[in-house]
Design a protein around this motif. Structure first.
Motif, PDB file in Angstrom:
ATOM      1  N   ALA A   1       0.933  -1.248   0.037  1.00 24.46           N
ATOM      2  CA  ALA A   1       0.097  -0.082  -0.043  1.00 24.46           C
ATOM      3  C   ALA A   1       1.098   1.536   0.059  1.00 24.46           C
ATOM      4  CB  ALA A   1      -0.811   0.015   1.226  1.00 24.46           C
ATOM      5  N   ARG A   2       2.128   1.330   0.720  1.00 26.91           N
ATOM      6  CA  ARG A   2       3.082   2.381   0.731  1.00 26.91           C
ATOM      7  C   ARG A   2       3.425   2.551  -0.645  1.00 26.91           C
ATOM      8  NH1 ARG A   2       7.890   4.364   1.488  1.00 26.91           N
ATOM      9  NH2 ARG A   2       8.714   2.370   1.005  1.00 26.91           N
ATOM     10  N   GLN A   3       3.775   1.602  -1.309  1.00 22.00           N
ATOM     11  CA  GLN A   3       4.501   1.838  -2.473  1.00 22.00           C
ATOM     12  C   GLN A   3       3.489   2.248  -3.541  1.00 22.00           C
ATOM     13  OE1 GLN A   3       7.514   1.640  -3.501  1.00 22.00           O
ATOM     14  NE2 GLN A   3       8.080   0.633  -1.547  1.00 22.00           N
ATOM     15  N   PHE A   4       2.163   1.811  -3.318  1.00 14.15           N
ATOM     16  CA  PHE A   4       1.072   2.465  -4.283  1.00 14.15           C
ATOM     17  C   PHE A   4       0.849   3.999  -4.118  1.00 14.15           C
ATOM     18  CE2 PHE A   4      -3.508   2.500  -5.416  1.00 14.15           C
ATOM     19  CZ  PHE A   4      -3.587   1.606  -6.629  1.00 14.15           C
ATOM     20  N   VAL A   5       0.932   4.481  -2.716  1.00 15.35           N
ATOM     21  CA  VAL A   5       0.917   5.738  -2.607  1.00 15.35           C
ATOM     22  C   VAL A   5       2.169   6.651  -3.040  1.00 15.35           C
ATOM     23  CG1 VAL A   5       0.848   7.236  -0.616  1.00 15.35           C
ATOM     24  CG2 VAL A   5      -0.687   5.545  -0.396  1.00 15.35           C
ATOM     25  N   VAL A   6       3.238   5.951  -2.776  1.00 13.64           N
ATOM     26  CA  VAL A   6       4.557   6.723  -3.117  1.00 13.64           C
ATOM     27  C   VAL A   6       4.629   6.806  -4.584  1.00 13.64           C
ATOM     28  CG1 VAL A   6       6.995   6.477  -3.284  1.00 13.64           C
ATOM     29  CG2 VAL A   6       5.867   5.952  -0.966  1.00 13.64           C
ATOM     30  N   ALA A   7       3.981   6.085  -5.250  1.00 15.25           N
ATOM     31  CA  ALA A   7       3.914   6.279  -6.650  1.00 15.25           C
ATOM     32  C   ALA A   7       2.745   6.888  -7.133  1.00 15.25           C
ATOM     33  CB  ALA A   7       3.810   4.871  -7.586  1.00 15.25           C
ATOM     34  N   ALA A   8       2.037   7.580  -6.427  1.00 16.27           N
ATOM     35  CA  ALA A   8       0.843   8.143  -6.653  1.00 16.27           C
ATOM     36  C   ALA A   8      -0.086   7.578  -7.275  1.00 16.27           C
ATOM     37  CB  ALA A   8       1.319   9.677  -7.167  1.00 16.27           C
ATOM     38  N   ARG A   9      -0.380   6.381  -7.308  1.00 14.82           N
ATOM     39  CA  ARG A   9      -1.153   5.617  -8.188  1.00 14.82           C
ATOM     40  C   ARG A   9      -2.626   6.005  -8.135  1.00 14.82           C
ATOM     41  NH1 ARG A   9      -0.688   0.506  -9.513  1.00 14.82           N
ATOM     42  NH2 ARG A   9      -2.334   0.712 -10.758  1.00 14.82           N
ATOM     43  N   PRO A  10      -3.042   6.251  -6.720  1.00 20.27           N
ATOM     44  CA  PRO A  10      -4.581   6.985  -6.738  1.00 20.27           C
ATOM     45  C   PRO A  10      -4.638   8.271  -7.520  1.00 20.27           C
ATOM     46  CG  PRO A  10      -3.726   6.138  -4.436  1.00 20.27           C
ATOM     47  CD  PRO A  10      -2.620   6.116  -5.244  1.00 20.27           C
ATOM     48  N   LEU A  11      -3.909   9.068  -7.433  1.00 17.28           N
ATOM     49  CA  LEU A  11      -4.002  10.251  -8.294  1.00 17.28           C
ATOM     50  C   LEU A  11      -4.079   9.798  -9.607  1.00 17.28           C
ATOM     51  CD1 LEU A  11      -3.769  13.399  -8.577  1.00 17.28           C
ATOM     52  CD2 LEU A  11      -1.233  13.002  -8.124  1.00 17.28           C
ATOM     53  N   LYS A  12      -3.171   9.072  -9.976  1.00 18.01           N
ATOM     54  CA  LYS A  12      -2.893   8.995 -11.394  1.00 18.01           C
ATOM     55  C   LYS A  12      -3.971   8.184 -12.083  1.00 18.01           C
ATOM     56  CE  LYS A  12       2.179   9.006 -11.138  1.00 18.01           C
ATOM     57  NZ  LYS A  12       3.456   8.255 -11.173  1.00 18.01           N
ATOM     58  N   ILE A  13      -4.732   7.509 -11.595  1.00 16.91           N
ATOM     59  CA  ILE A  13      -5.921   6.853 -11.526  1.00 16.91           C
ATOM     60  C   ILE A  13      -6.682   7.642 -12.114  1.00 16.91           C
ATOM     61  CG2 ILE A  13      -7.726   5.093 -11.168  1.00 16.91           C
ATOM     62  CD1 ILE A  13      -5.336   3.386  -9.874  1.00 16.91           C
ATOM     63  N   VAL A  14      -7.071   8.547 -11.145  1.00 13.06           N
ATOM     64  CA  VAL A  14      -8.212   9.429 -11.155  1.00 13.06           C
ATOM     65  C   VAL A  14      -8.274  10.505 -12.486  1.00 13.06           C
ATOM     66  CG1 VAL A  14      -9.300  11.414  -9.973  1.00 13.06           C
ATOM     67  CG2 VAL A  14      -8.966   9.350  -8.748  1.00 13.06           C
ATOM     68  N   GLU A  15      -6.826  10.853 -12.374  1.00 16.04           N
ATOM     69  CA  GLU A  15      -6.573  11.818 -13.602  1.00 16.04           C
ATOM     70  C   GLU A  15      -6.710  11.101 -14.909  1.00 16.04           C
ATOM     71  OE1 GLU A  15      -2.663  13.312 -12.587  1.00 16.04           O
ATOM     72  OE2 GLU A  15      -3.604  15.388 -11.514  1.00 16.04           O
ATOM     73  N   GLN A  16      -6.358   9.861 -14.928  1.00 17.59           N
ATOM     74  CA  GLN A  16      -6.528   9.028 -16.381  1.00 17.59           C
ATOM     75  C   GLN A  16      -8.055   9.220 -16.608  1.00 17.59           C
ATOM     76  OE1 GLN A  16      -4.712   5.367 -15.517  1.00 17.59           O
ATOM     77  NE2 GLN A  16      -2.488   6.459 -15.945  1.00 17.59           N
ATOM     78  N   MET A  17      -8.951   9.094 -15.479  1.00 18.69           N
ATOM     79  CA  MET A  17     -10.316   9.211 -15.884  1.00 18.69           C
ATOM     80  C   MET A  17     -11.040  10.342 -16.447  1.00 18.69           C
ATOM     81  SD  MET A  17     -11.462   6.593 -12.979  1.00 18.69           S
ATOM     82  CE  MET A  17     -13.222   6.464 -13.719  1.00 18.69           C
ATOM     83  N   GLY A  18      -9.901  11.611 -16.575  1.00 22.86           N
ATOM     84  CA  GLY A  18     -10.308  12.875 -16.823  1.00 22.86           C
ATOM     85  C   GLY A  18     -10.695  13.583 -15.747  1.00 22.86           C
ATOM     86  N   ILE A  19     -10.373  13.363 -14.520  1.00 18.06           N
ATOM     87  CA  ILE A  19     -10.691  14.324 -13.302  1.00 18.06           C
ATOM     88  C   ILE A  19      -9.300  14.852 -13.179  1.00 18.06           C
ATOM     89  CG2 ILE A  19     -11.594  14.399 -11.002  1.00 18.06           C
ATOM     90  CD1 ILE A  19     -13.175  11.797 -11.631  1.00 18.06           C
ATOM     91  N   GLU A  20      -9.349  16.091 -13.625  1.00 12.02           N
ATOM     92  CA  GLU A  20      -8.115  17.005 -13.160  1.00 12.02           C
ATOM     93  C   GLU A  20      -8.125  17.844 -11.705  1.00 12.02           C
ATOM     94  OE1 GLU A  20      -5.397  20.788 -14.980  1.00 12.02           O
ATOM     95  OE2 GLU A  20      -7.336  20.137 -16.093  1.00 12.02           O
ATOM     96  N   LEU A  21      -7.286  17.031 -10.825  1.00  7.56           N
ATOM     97  CA  LEU A  21      -7.170  17.498  -9.607  1.00  7.56           C
ATOM     98  C   LEU A  21      -6.402  18.809  -9.529  1.00  7.56           C
ATOM     99  CD1 LEU A  21      -7.136  14.327  -7.398  1.00  7.56           C
ATOM    100  CD2 LEU A  21      -9.056  15.427  -8.297  1.00  7.56           C
ATOM    101  N   GLN A  22      -6.586  19.566  -8.600  1.00 10.54           N
ATOM    102  CA  GLN A  22      -5.945  20.945  -8.370  1.00 10.54           C
ATOM    103  C   GLN A  22      -5.033  20.759  -7.016  1.00 10.54           C
ATOM    104  OE1 GLN A  22      -8.236  24.533  -8.894  1.00 10.54           O
ATOM    105  NE2 GLN A  22      -9.487  23.660 -10.414  1.00 10.54           N
TER     106      GLN A  22
END
Length: 512
Positions: free
Chosen positions: A491-512
């Motif tokens: 889970a830590r590696q998943f977070v360090v790699a920013a996977r949650p952020l990248k997955i959401v952004e790949q869906m077209g949701i741009e986070l600020q």
């Protein structure tokens, strides 16, 4: 072989440039314009030596020995002995990424022509970076007074064929590393040793490395917290734009907008929207915009300080080629970045603080309305009980680490350097805090995913479902107790790699 280049010219280095440098490992090159500036500054120092003028660090000793005249024939030996004597660091070596940044920032500092060095000095650092020669630089020994004297001296040792360096996976002497890379040791001229040693490049390197992680981590934290909000049946009312506009803080507006975007189509949120028995959620949910938002605003301040610092000049004395003057000042003092690094640590400690509170809510069945400790066979299973304890331990450690180093000072150099910044401590602590916070957020992600699975058949939003499905490929559902620490590390590696952020952004949701 380098396929990409980073040109050091008169334009500022941006954080995007620094990220590119870290991730792509480009070759470094000096723009011809900066070579002209470097030469102009060096010509001033050359004339001073020829005319035997009294200038600090050029024809005098250093620190308390500033009043001791040095014969012009001894200028080379003066600079060499300066490097040798100041390489007094201790502790484990700094991570390679941080040493590389330290070298890059020193190149940028020297390239502006205020330091009086020859182009060859700057090119020695450029060549070492391009050949991936990484000086062994101990982590401890700087008080951030005349900048980072000891760390930069260890870097300088390798430039002159002394000290130690990592090269092609081996720890070698500086002379061996240079030889294997086809480089020659540098013989320092007047002021050049002093120019390399004076400066805040170690604080800058550790601080910017931490800052880059923090800037990505706060967006990742929004995604994870949104999953927790769903799992805890929280309301989105507190994220209404009108509430945020009434207070006017930009970070708060951005965070609330992120949550509305991530959870816009959430069946879980919709399922209790009309009949929600909880008019107001606990602060760790309801006040996410205010807390996460304030952290964003704080990071904007920290970013501004470090961007100015990496593009500024922190040498002493400074050479002004147009007038031929050499002026002594205090640009090497680490106070600006020390305060910013302390603030960065505090900001990240708060991100972990509120995350741990959401984890605790998911443990308590009276708050979560789910199985206690997120396990369906409580008693036989302990579930996530001790994962929360680990998060609590890290949060408490962060509270100790977040005590500002910059409020401390201790006189050095026989009271010549009577106020120091302790910026190196502040930057190192900030990095430790960020690493702890990454783990706390990883534990929250584990718990939030477990909670979302327990809410089935009601589903989360499309965005959080995508994160859940990707996470489940790494960490399966907790149906019965198993060894916990491998799951936390994944889970830590998943977070360090920013996977949650990248997955959401790949869906077209741009986070600020």
């Amino acid at each position: 072989m380098h396929n990409k280049k980073l040109i050091i010219g008169r334009q500022d280095l941006t954080l995007d440039d620094v990220q590119f440098f870290l991730t792509e490992n480009p070759s470094i090159a000096l723009d011809e314009e900066v070579k002209t500036s470097i030469n102009a500054g060096h010509n001033v120092i050359k004339e001073i030596v020829e005319k035997d003028r009294v200038v600090y660090g050029v024809t005098t000793g250093f620190g308390k020995f500033a009043d001791v005249r040095i014969d012009g024939q001894q200028t080379r030996e003066l600079q060499r002995r300066l490097i040798l004597s100041h390489a007094a660091g201790t502790g484990d070596p700094m991570p390679a990424e941080i040493v590389r940044l330290m070298m890059l920032f020193k190149i940028k500092n020297l390239s502006q022509g205020f330091s009086g060095v020859r182009v060859q000095v700057v090119e020695q650092l450029v060549n070492m970076l391009n050949e991936n020669i990484i000086p062994v630089v101990p982590q401890k020994g700087s008080v951030g007074a005349s900048g980072d004297l000891a760390p930069l001296a260890h870097m300088a040792l390798v430039m002159i064929g002394e000290g130690e360096a990592f090269y092609q996976g081996k720890r070698l002497t500086g002379a061996q590393a240079l030889q294997k890379a086809g480089l020659k040791p540098l013989q320092l001229e007047a002021k050049e040793g002093l120019a390399i040693l004076n400066g805040t490049q170690a604080i800058q390197a550790c601080g910017v490395f931490s800052l880059l992680q923090a800037r990505e981590l706060v967006k990742t934290a929004d995604v994870i917290a949104a999953m927790s909000l769903e799992g805890l049946l929280g309301t989105l009312t507190a994220f209404d734009e009108r509430i945020q506009k009434a207070r006017r803080h930009p970070g708060q507006l951005h965070v609330a907008r992120n949550f509305r975007s991530i959870l816009a189509d959430s069946p879980i949120v919709e399922s209790h929207k009309q009949s929600d028995h909880r008019v107001q959620d606990a602060y760790s949910l309801r006040c996410i915009p205010q807390v996460h938002g304030a952290i964003r605003d704080g990071l904007d301040y920290v970013t501004g300080v470090f961007e100015r610092e990496i593009n500024g000049v922190t040498d002493n004395p400074l050479v002004f080629a147009e007038s031929g003057e050499v002026l002594s000042g205090g640009n090497f003092h680490g106070e600006p970045v020390a305060l910013a690094a302390d603030y960065l640590g505090i900001l990240m400690a708060e991100l972990a603080n509120i995350s741990e509170r959401r984890i605790e809510h998911m443990m308590d069945p009276t708050m979560s309305e789910m199985a206690g400790f997120l396990t369906e066979e409580g008693g036989l299973n302990s579930g996530f009980m001790i994962a929360q304890v680990t998060a609590a331990a890290l949060v408490s450690e962060n509270k100790v680490l977040a005590h500002p180093a910059s409020v401390d000072s201790i006189p050095t150099s026989a009271n010549k350097e009577d106020h120091v910044s302790m910026g190196a401590h502040a930057a190192r602590k900030a990095l430790q805090i960020i690493e702890n916070t990454q783990t706390v957020l990883a534990i929250e992600l584990m718990c939030a995913c477990q909670g979302l699975d327990l809410r089935k058949p009601v589903l989360p939003s499309k965005a959080t479902m995508a994160v859940l499905q990707a996470f489940r490929q790494q960490v399966p559902f907790w149906d019965k107790d198993r060894v916990m620490y491998p799951d936390i590390e994944k889970a830590r590696q998943f977070v360090v790699a920013a996977r949650p952020l990248k997955i959401v952004e790949q869906m077209g949701i741009e986070l600020q």
